[in-house]
Design a protein around this motif. Sequence first.
Motif, PDB file in Angstrom:
ATOM      1  N   ALA A  54      -7.930   0.406  -8.940  1.00 50.66           N
ATOM      2  CA  ALA A  54      -8.536   0.265  -7.611  1.00 50.66           C
ATOM      3  C   ALA A  54     -10.044   0.071  -7.713  1.00 50.66           C
ATOM      4  O   ALA A  54     -10.637  -0.712  -6.945  1.00 50.66           O
ATOM      5  CB  ALA A  54      -8.223   1.491  -6.756  1.00 50.66           C
ATOM      6  N   PHE A  73      -1.364   0.732  -7.047  1.00 51.36           N
ATOM      7  CA  PHE A  73      -2.687   0.132  -6.891  1.00 51.36           C
ATOM      8  C   PHE A  73      -3.060  -0.021  -5.421  1.00 51.36           C
ATOM      9  O   PHE A  73      -4.210   0.184  -5.044  1.00 51.36           O
ATOM     10  CB  PHE A  73      -2.747  -1.257  -7.555  1.00 51.36           C
ATOM     11  CG  PHE A  73      -2.290  -1.294  -8.986  1.00 51.36           C
ATOM     12  CD1 PHE A  73      -2.441  -0.200  -9.826  1.00 51.36           C
ATOM     13  CD2 PHE A  73      -1.722  -2.448  -9.502  1.00 51.36           C
ATOM     14  CE1 PHE A  73      -2.026  -0.243 -11.147  1.00 51.36           C
ATOM     15  CE2 PHE A  73      -1.304  -2.509 -10.822  1.00 51.36           C
ATOM     16  CZ  PHE A  73      -1.442  -1.403 -11.647  1.00 51.36           C
ATOM     17  N   ALA A 114      -6.272   1.631  -3.765  1.00 51.86           N
ATOM     18  CA  ALA A 114      -7.331   0.733  -3.286  1.00 51.86           C
ATOM     19  C   ALA A 114      -7.628   0.982  -1.815  1.00 51.86           C
ATOM     20  O   ALA A 114      -8.796   0.983  -1.396  1.00 51.86           O
ATOM     21  CB  ALA A 114      -6.926  -0.720  -3.511  1.00 51.86           C
ATOM     22  N   CYS A 163       0.798  -1.237   0.000  1.00 53.61           N
ATOM     23  CA  CYS A 163       0.000   0.000   0.000  1.00 53.61           C
ATOM     24  C   CYS A 163       0.825   1.278   0.000  1.00 53.61           C
ATOM     25  O   CYS A 163       0.257   2.364   0.152  1.00 53.61           O
ATOM     26  CB  CYS A 163      -0.930   0.017   1.214  1.00 53.61           C
ATOM     27  SG  CYS A 163      -2.317  -1.106   1.077  1.00 53.61           S
ATOM     28  N   GLU A 171      -6.074   4.625  -9.735  1.00 52.93           N
ATOM     29  CA  GLU A 171      -7.452   4.722  -9.249  1.00 52.93           C
ATOM     30  C   GLU A 171      -8.406   3.881 -10.095  1.00 52.93           C
ATOM     31  O   GLU A 171      -9.364   3.291  -9.570  1.00 52.93           O
ATOM     32  CB  GLU A 171      -7.904   6.185  -9.237  1.00 52.93           C
ATOM     33  CG  GLU A 171      -7.305   7.033  -8.126  1.00 52.93           C
ATOM     34  CD  GLU A 171      -5.817   7.325  -8.324  1.00 52.93           C
ATOM     35  OE1 GLU A 171      -5.115   7.565  -7.315  1.00 52.93           O
ATOM     36  OE2 GLU A 171      -5.354   7.312  -9.485  1.00 52.93           O
TER      37      GLU A 171
END
Length: 276
Positions: free
Chosen positions: A226, A14, A18, A10, A223
């Motif tokens: 995601a 992605f 997400a 993270c 995005e």
Amino acid sequence: MTKTVLITGCSSGFGAAAACLFADNGWNVVATMRTPVAACGDYPNVLVTKLDVQNRDSITSAVSEGIKRFGQIDVVVNNAGYGLFGVFEGTSREKVQEQFDVNVFGMMDVIRETLPHFRANRSGLYINVSSGAGVFGLPMISLYNASKFALEGFSESLSYELASLGIGVKIVEPGGVLETKFGQRSGQEFSSTTTPPDYELFITGAAAVFDELRQARGLATSEDVAKVIFEAATDGTNQLRYVATEDIKPLIDKRRESSEAEYMAFMRERMTPKPA
């Protein structure tokens, strides 16, 4: 009851997109990464914690911390990964091992750690982030291809094993998204390879192939990917594969809808590097 998603990788790309999208939609988010940094601002429903897919103790700790904070985990998004770039002969065995440690064995270890929790609840969903490179081969990324082909085969087979337990498995297949750090790391990895000079003309031609592919890309963003991950988590279907960006759809369609002879003729014409 508010659902909880655990997402690996993270820190950017992605995974970061997400994490914010799930949080915006009211989910609890366990946003994990090798080196924790702030994610999505000051969301009270986001837990940022360390998870290095190459370190099983960190996987155990992150999963335990997520369950302790939010009560349970409902969805796991296996997003962490990177791509080796370069000819196979120029890549050390150690780098090959690392490619599989991150993209395949790390993903498996996250699943192994969370499966008892999902089994106890008789529910849960794994979303494994693959790539167009999990569907069709390209020059210069044989090891990345191999790792993503492995992810796809493992995920499909696992989906049959876990269906009887009420646990789902899905695959999201993105193509090229320019603003992620994926290409940056691939370039760094390529610079560490030692390529025999016999490949010089091939590499020059392969660079032209990738330039053409880059020029053909749409304007997909992290995005956009995601949103497909979120769709896979929430659409309530047992659909296995989701193609996340438009740029790879022609190649995926050719792979899945053509005969083997037609597909190979198409790919060899398009993907075989031409002499400079």
